[in-house]
Design a protein around this motif. Sequence first.
Motif, PDB file in Angstrom:
ATOM      1  N   PRO A  19     -10.027  18.934 -62.210  1.00  0.00           N
ATOM      2  CA  PRO A  19     -10.254  20.046 -61.278  1.00  0.00           C
ATOM      3  C   PRO A  19     -11.243  19.657 -60.176  1.00  0.00           C
ATOM      4  CG  PRO A  19     -10.431  20.778 -63.561  1.00  0.00           C
ATOM      5  CD  PRO A  19     -10.371  19.283 -63.591  1.00  0.00           C
ATOM      6  N   SER A  20     -10.892  19.993 -58.944  1.00  0.00           N
ATOM      7  CA  SER A  20     -11.767  19.707 -57.811  1.00  0.00           C
ATOM      8  C   SER A  20     -12.758  20.855 -57.654  1.00  0.00           C
ATOM      9  CB  SER A  20     -10.940  19.571 -56.529  1.00  0.00           C
ATOM     10  OG  SER A  20     -11.789  19.702 -55.409  1.00  0.00           O
ATOM     11  N   LYS A  23     -13.266  23.777 -54.989  1.00  0.00           N
ATOM     12  CA  LYS A  23     -12.536  25.035 -54.970  1.00  0.00           C
ATOM     13  C   LYS A  23     -13.054  26.046 -55.995  1.00  0.00           C
ATOM     14  CE  LYS A  23      -9.166  26.137 -53.290  1.00  0.00           C
ATOM     15  NZ  LYS A  23      -8.880  27.039 -52.183  1.00  0.00           N
ATOM     16  N   CYS A  24     -14.132  25.718 -56.687  1.00  0.00           N
ATOM     17  CA  CYS A  24     -14.601  26.648 -57.720  1.00  0.00           C
ATOM     18  C   CYS A  24     -15.417  27.786 -57.094  1.00  0.00           C
ATOM     19  CB  CYS A  24     -15.413  25.910 -58.788  1.00  0.00           C
ATOM     20  SG  CYS A  24     -17.123  25.610 -58.346  1.00  0.00           S
ATOM     21  N   ASP A  47     -16.486  16.825 -55.023  1.00  0.00           N
ATOM     22  CA  ASP A  47     -16.262  16.443 -53.629  1.00  0.00           C
ATOM     23  C   ASP A  47     -17.554  16.577 -52.842  1.00  0.00           C
ATOM     24  OD1 ASP A  47     -13.365  15.864 -53.322  1.00  0.00           O
ATOM     25  OD2 ASP A  47     -13.175  17.868 -54.173  1.00  0.00           O
ATOM     26  N   GLY A 156     -10.174  21.960 -49.143  1.00  0.00           N
ATOM     27  CA  GLY A 156      -9.180  22.247 -50.161  1.00  0.00           C
ATOM     28  C   GLY A 156      -8.081  23.121 -49.575  1.00  0.00           C
ATOM     29  N   ASP A 184      -5.165  12.872 -54.427  1.00  0.00           N
ATOM     30  CA  ASP A 184      -6.077  13.992 -54.179  1.00  0.00           C
ATOM     31  C   ASP A 184      -5.635  14.757 -52.931  1.00  0.00           C
ATOM     32  OD1 ASP A 184      -8.202  15.695 -53.787  1.00  0.00           O
ATOM     33  OD2 ASP A 184      -9.724  14.122 -53.654  1.00  0.00           O
ATOM     34  N   GLY A 206      -7.341  21.206 -56.940  1.00  0.00           N
ATOM     35  CA  GLY A 206      -8.261  22.266 -56.552  1.00  0.00           C
ATOM     36  C   GLY A 206      -7.589  23.619 -56.654  1.00  0.00           C
ATOM     37  N   SER A 207      -6.829  23.965 -55.614  1.00  0.00           N
ATOM     38  CA  SER A 207      -6.207  25.291 -55.530  1.00  0.00           C
ATOM     39  C   SER A 207      -5.308  25.591 -56.719  1.00  0.00           C
ATOM     40  CB  SER A 207      -5.369  25.388 -54.255  1.00  0.00           C
ATOM     41  OG  SER A 207      -6.117  24.957 -53.155  1.00  0.00           O
TER      42      SER A 207
END
Length: 234
Positions: A19-20, A23-24, A47, A156, A184, A206-207
């Motif tokens: 998980p990126s 985007k959290c 990132d 993202g 990525d 991410g998304s």
Amino acid sequence: MRRDSQLQLVFDSAPVIAPSMLKCDFSDLGGEIAALDRAGSRVLHWDVMDGHFVPNLSYGAMVIAAQRKRTEQLFDAHLMIADPARYLDDFLAAGCDAITFHLEAVPEPRALLRAIRTADRLAGLAINPGTPVDALRPFVDDCDVLLIMSVEPGFGGQAFLPAAIEKVRQARALAGPKKIVSVDGGIGPSTIAECARAGANLFVAGSSVFDTDDYSAAMRVLRDIAGPCRNSLS
Ligand code: DX5
Ligand code: ZN
């Protein structure tokens, strides 16, 4: 066990979805990490952006370091910054297990790749959509990770660039079976299969994870699609 061996071990059971964290929900970083722990995530992708190498700012080593005590997950740092060597010690101290920087950001990446390996971390080199895979060739022996950007770095939620698939194929051919080939940008249920078939074994998402309300299900979907699509070399 050294952490780099642990990271390598995770890849024995490829594919890996990372998980990126760009985007959290930053208002609850600890809660997000706990949710990803519960979802079975084993690698977090951080990132780092400096507003110079890419036209956006995110977070730096201090933020990553503060999360190190919250989880056993392996930390995969993606440095989109102009002078990665200057900050290497900070990312080592933050407990990053893999450190990837951009070929476009440095005049000569070899010394930095070697410094990362000397610190017993995995060393990665990333290339932007406009950079040919051939540019990685002289440095591949000093890399553990080759990262193919499938969007322009910086944000993202962008659409996957299909030209990345052939680049992943070329990167896997260059890397051989042992190294990690990461992709990525824009990775989701409709793009991951082709990337897996082309030889990627680390998928930054991410998304397609954070824009859902069930991280476990989102990651399972991606894993289940990518799993049967492995390349003969990966
Ligand atoms: C973009 C970053 C990516 C990004 C991925 O510069 O390197 O990791 O956050 O987000 P999605 O999966 O939404 O493209
Ligand atoms: Zn990234």
